[in-house]
Enzyme design. Structure first.
Site, PDB file in Angstrom:
ATOM      1  CB  ILE A   1     -14.370  -9.556 -26.022  1.00  0.00           C
ATOM      2  CG1 ILE A   1     -13.108  -8.573 -25.485  1.00  0.00           C
ATOM      3  CG2 ILE A   1     -15.008 -10.142 -24.742  1.00  0.00           C
ATOM      4  CD1 ILE A   1     -13.561  -7.446 -24.827  1.00  0.00           C
ATOM      5  N   PRO A   2     -15.218 -12.558 -28.160  1.00  0.00           N
ATOM      6  CG  PRO A   2     -14.529 -14.226 -29.323  1.00  0.00           C
ATOM      7  CD  PRO A   2     -13.906 -13.193 -28.375  1.00  0.00           C
ATOM      8  CG  HIS A   3     -19.871 -11.119 -26.187  1.00  0.00           C
ATOM      9  ND1 HIS A   3     -18.985 -10.171 -26.931  1.00  0.00           N
ATOM     10  CD2 HIS A   3     -21.203 -10.305 -26.268  1.00  0.00           C
ATOM     11  CE1 HIS A   3     -19.683  -9.174 -27.217  1.00  0.00           C
ATOM     12  NE2 HIS A   3     -21.036  -9.325 -27.197  1.00  0.00           N
ATOM     13  N   GLY A   4     -21.524 -14.616 -25.898  1.00  0.00           N
ATOM     14  CA  GLY A   4     -22.931 -14.762 -26.090  1.00  0.00           C
ATOM     15  C   GLY A   4     -23.463 -15.428 -24.996  1.00  0.00           C
ATOM     16  NE  ARG A  62     -22.466  -9.856 -29.817  1.00  0.00           N
ATOM     17  CZ  ARG A  62     -21.900  -9.093 -30.657  1.00  0.00           C
ATOM     18  NH1 ARG A  62     -21.813  -9.237 -32.084  1.00  0.00           N
ATOM     19  NH2 ARG A  62     -21.382  -7.972 -30.272  1.00  0.00           N
TER      20      ARG A  62
END
Length: 132
Positions: free
Chosen positions: A18-21, A4
């Protein structure tokens, strides 16, 4: 998360990311807060290094809450007093209390749910939602 991040930085400015996946094996959303001891170089829109991270993982099959979680986290990180409190919290329990007691601004108080592009250009974005 690494895949991501290669699509584009999850840094949102103000020393936050805000790392997200989406994760196939996940049954329910998972959120993890991390505060690094020192700010880390990160490709954030304001060029600042990042010290506060809120990682959001959602089930690949049921990503319904993904955007809502991202929006609420962005609003939390936009709040200067919250950022300051998260940076100075003495322990994990204090961080959990801060996050659990935080009340996001309502849509009728003038806070937009949009992320305007002008928040990326170095303007004072203290009253604007963070860039996505």
């Amino acid at each position: 998360l690494m895949a991501r991040e290669r699509l584009g930085s999850t840094g949102v400015g103000f020393g936050c990311a805000i790392p997200h996946g989406r994760v196939a094996e996940l049954a329910a959303p998972a959120v993890v807060f991390v505060r690094s001891k020192a700010p880390l170089p990160y490709d954030a829109p304001d060029g600042l290094p990042v010290q506060l991270f809120m990682t959001i993982l959602v089930p690949e099959e049921h990503p319904e809450n993904h955007l809502a979680l991202l929006r609420e986290t962005a609003l939390l990180f936009q709040n200067e007093s919250m950022r300051s409190a998260l940076l100075s919290a003495p322990d994990e329990a204090a961080v959990c209390t801060l996050i659990a007691n935080w009340i996001p601004p309502s849509d009728d108080d003038g806070t937009s749910s949009e992320f305007p592009e002008d928040s990326r250009n170095g303007d004072d974005a203290s009253d604007k939602p963070l860039a996505s």
